[in-house]
Design a protein around this motif. Structure first.
Motif, short mmCIF file in Angstrom:
data_model
loop_
_atom_site.label_atom_id
_atom_site.label_comp_id
_atom_site.label_asym_id
_atom_site.label_seq_id
_atom_site.Cartn_x
_atom_site.Cartn_y
_atom_site.Cartn_z
N ALA A 31 -17.61 -15.09 -33.89
CA ALA A 31 -16.89 -15.76 -34.98
C ALA A 31 -17.75 -15.86 -36.24
N GLY A 32 -19.06 -16.08 -36.05
CA GLY A 32 -19.95 -16.20 -37.21
C GLY A 32 -19.93 -14.93 -38.05
N ALA A 33 -19.85 -13.77 -37.37
CA ALA A 33 -19.84 -12.48 -38.09
C ALA A 33 -18.61 -12.40 -38.99
N MET A 34 -17.51 -13.02 -38.56
CA MET A 34 -16.28 -12.97 -39.35
C MET A 34 -16.44 -13.81 -40.63
N TYR A 35 -17.05 -15.00 -40.49
CA TYR A 35 -17.31 -15.82 -41.69
C TYR A 35 -18.32 -15.13 -42.61
N ARG A 36 -19.27 -14.43 -42.01
CA ARG A 36 -20.26 -13.72 -42.81
C ARG A 36 -19.60 -12.58 -43.61
N ALA A 37 -18.65 -11.87 -42.98
CA ALA A 37 -17.98 -10.77 -43.67
C ALA A 37 -17.20 -11.30 -44.88
N VAL A 96 -23.08 -18.68 -46.33
CA VAL A 96 -21.96 -18.61 -45.36
C VAL A 96 -21.41 -19.98 -44.95
N SER A 97 -22.28 -20.98 -44.82
CA SER A 97 -21.77 -22.29 -44.39
C SER A 97 -20.86 -22.91 -45.45
N ASP A 98 -21.15 -22.61 -46.73
CA ASP A 98 -20.30 -23.17 -47.79
C ASP A 98 -18.92 -22.51 -47.81
N VAL A 105 -9.90 -21.38 -45.40
CA VAL A 105 -10.61 -20.22 -44.85
C VAL A 105 -10.61 -20.33 -43.32
N ARG A 106 -10.88 -21.54 -42.83
CA ARG A 106 -10.93 -21.74 -41.38
C ARG A 106 -9.55 -21.49 -40.76
N GLU A 107 -8.51 -21.89 -41.47
CA GLU A 107 -7.17 -21.67 -40.91
C GLU A 107 -6.92 -20.18 -40.68
N GLY A 126 -19.38 -19.29 -31.41
CA GLY A 126 -19.26 -19.87 -32.74
C GLY A 126 -19.69 -21.31 -32.78
N ARG A 127 -18.95 -22.09 -33.57
CA ARG A 127 -19.28 -23.51 -33.73
C ARG A 127 -18.16 -24.41 -33.22
N ASP A 128 -16.93 -23.88 -33.24
CA ASP A 128 -15.76 -24.72 -32.94
C ASP A 128 -14.82 -24.05 -31.95
N ILE A 129 -15.35 -23.12 -31.16
CA ILE A 129 -14.47 -22.37 -30.25
C ILE A 129 -13.90 -23.31 -29.18
N ASN A 176 -30.39 -26.65 -43.50
CA ASN A 176 -29.25 -26.73 -44.43
C ASN A 176 -27.94 -26.38 -43.72
N ARG A 177 -27.96 -25.29 -42.93
CA ARG A 177 -26.73 -24.87 -42.25
C ARG A 177 -26.33 -25.86 -41.15
N ASP A 178 -27.33 -26.37 -40.41
CA ASP A 178 -27.03 -27.39 -39.38
C ASP A 178 -26.27 -28.55 -40.03
N ILE A 180 -24.56 -28.70 -43.00
CA ILE A 180 -23.21 -28.38 -43.48
C ILE A 180 -22.25 -28.14 -42.30
N ASP A 181 -22.71 -27.36 -41.31
CA ASP A 181 -21.82 -27.00 -40.18
C ASP A 181 -21.43 -28.22 -39.36
N SER A 182 -22.33 -29.20 -39.26
CA SER A 182 -22.00 -30.33 -38.39
C SER A 182 -21.41 -31.53 -39.13
N THR A 183 -21.38 -31.48 -40.46
CA THR A 183 -20.82 -32.63 -41.18
C THR A 183 -19.55 -32.29 -41.96
N ARG A 184 -19.13 -31.01 -41.93
CA ARG A 184 -17.93 -30.65 -42.70
C ARG A 184 -16.70 -31.38 -42.12
N ASP A 185 -15.67 -31.52 -42.95
CA ASP A 185 -14.46 -32.25 -42.52
C ASP A 185 -13.69 -31.48 -41.45
O1 DC Z 1 -23.60 -17.76 -35.85
P1 DC Z 1 -23.89 -17.34 -37.30
O2 DC Z 1 -25.23 -17.79 -37.80
O3 DC Z 1 -23.69 -15.88 -37.54
O4 DC Z 1 -22.76 -18.10 -38.15
C1 DC Z 1 -22.72 -18.05 -39.55
C2 DC Z 1 -21.98 -19.23 -40.11
O5 DC Z 1 -20.60 -19.13 -39.82
C3 DC Z 1 -22.40 -20.60 -39.60
O6 DC Z 1 -23.48 -21.13 -40.32
C4 DC Z 1 -21.16 -21.42 -39.75
C5 DC Z 1 -20.04 -20.42 -39.68
N1 DC Z 1 -19.30 -20.48 -38.42
C6 DC Z 1 -18.32 -21.44 -38.31
O7 DC Z 1 -18.15 -22.23 -39.23
N2 DC Z 1 -17.52 -21.50 -37.22
C7 DC Z 1 -17.69 -20.66 -36.20
N3 DC Z 1 -16.89 -20.75 -35.13
C8 DC Z 1 -18.72 -19.67 -36.27
C9 DC Z 1 -19.52 -19.62 -37.39
#
Ligand code: DC
Length: 223
Positions: A31-37, A96-98, A105-107, A126-129, A176-178, A180-185
């Motif tokens: 999933a991260g690769a998709m947000y990165r793309a 990417v986290s922003d 975007v997540r939807e 990913g983060r929210d699978i 920084n990513r930890d 943003i990723d763990s405090t986003r709404d």
């Molecule tokens: O796993 P990664 O480092 O390639 O992920 C890149 C970013 O994508 C990560 O910092 C947050 C986002 N991400 C996310 O929000 N939800 C996911 N399920 C996977 C990744």
């Protein structure tokens, strides 16, 4: 069957998921690769991550595909173009986290991940699978490691990919990513209540994969 593997950056999720999928004969969905793309495309179009309306509109008319490469790894396709290498560059990682914290975007991404995952036996990382994309996944894991160890692993990986970066810069990015990723709404990084927590700090990749495989093959205990 759906296997959800969540956790913070640098915990080894992607490598573990790739090997796990290979050993089970499942499809690996990163999933991260998709947000990165998507982040790469936003940069190419000079979009500001704060311009959420433009970013969401872009996400809605973007095609992102994951396909198996000749080496068995995943190739990431952005509007049919192979961007597998580019999406790992520091300029993407920084932003990417922003991009990923934008609800719209997540939807779009969650919908696509559900479609891909439902089409075959899959390991999604990913983060929210386990919390949002597939809350009913057959197995859920939360892969973690000490911050210092995660920095060390990510630094080694980047060096091996030929990227010149200091340990301090990697630590600042992960922190920084930890945050943003763990405090986003929307769907923040969080262990699902029913996920198995695995601390990989002192484990090799092979040990982690072995642990996951044996837990997947064991009968599921339901309380
Ligand atoms: O796993 P990664 O480092 O390639 O992920 C890149 C970013 O994508 C990560 O910092 C947050 C986002 N991400 C996310 O929000 N939800 C996911 N399920 C996977 C990744």
């Amino acid at each position: 069957m759906i296997i959800a593997v969540d956790g913070p950056a640098g915990a080894g999720k992607s490598t573990v998921s790739r090997l796990l999928a290979r050993s089970l004969g499942f499809t690996d969905i990163d999933a991260g690769a998709m947000y990165r793309a998507l982040t790469l495309k936003a940069l190419e179009h000079n979009l500001d991550a704060g311009d959420t309306e433009a970013i969401v509109a872009m996400a809605q008319r973007t095609s992102i595909g994951l396909t198996a490469g000749p080496d068995g790894g995943i190739r990431v396709l952005l509007d049919e173009r192979d961007v597998t290498q580019e999406i790992r560059l520091p300029r993407i990682t920084r932003l990417v986290s922003d991009v990923a914290k934008v609800r719209g975007v997540r939807e779009v991404m969650v919908k696509l991940q559900r479609k891909l995952g439902a089409s075959c036996d899959s390991v999604l990382d990913g983060r929210d699978i386990g919390t949002a994309v597939f809350p009913d996944a057959d197995r859920k894991f939360y892969i973690d490691a000490d911050f210092k160890e995660r920095v060390r692993r990510r630094h080694k990986e980047m060096k091996e990919a030929g990227q010149e970066i200091t340990l301090e810069a990697v630590a600042a990015d992960l922190k920084n990513r930890d945050t943003i990723d763990s405090t986003r709404d929307c769907n923040p990084l969080k262990k699902a209540a029913d996920a198995v927590y695995i601390d990989t700090t002192d484990m090799t990749i092979e040990q982690v994969v072995g642990e996951l495989v044996s837990r997947i093959k064991a009968p599921l205990k339901r309380n």
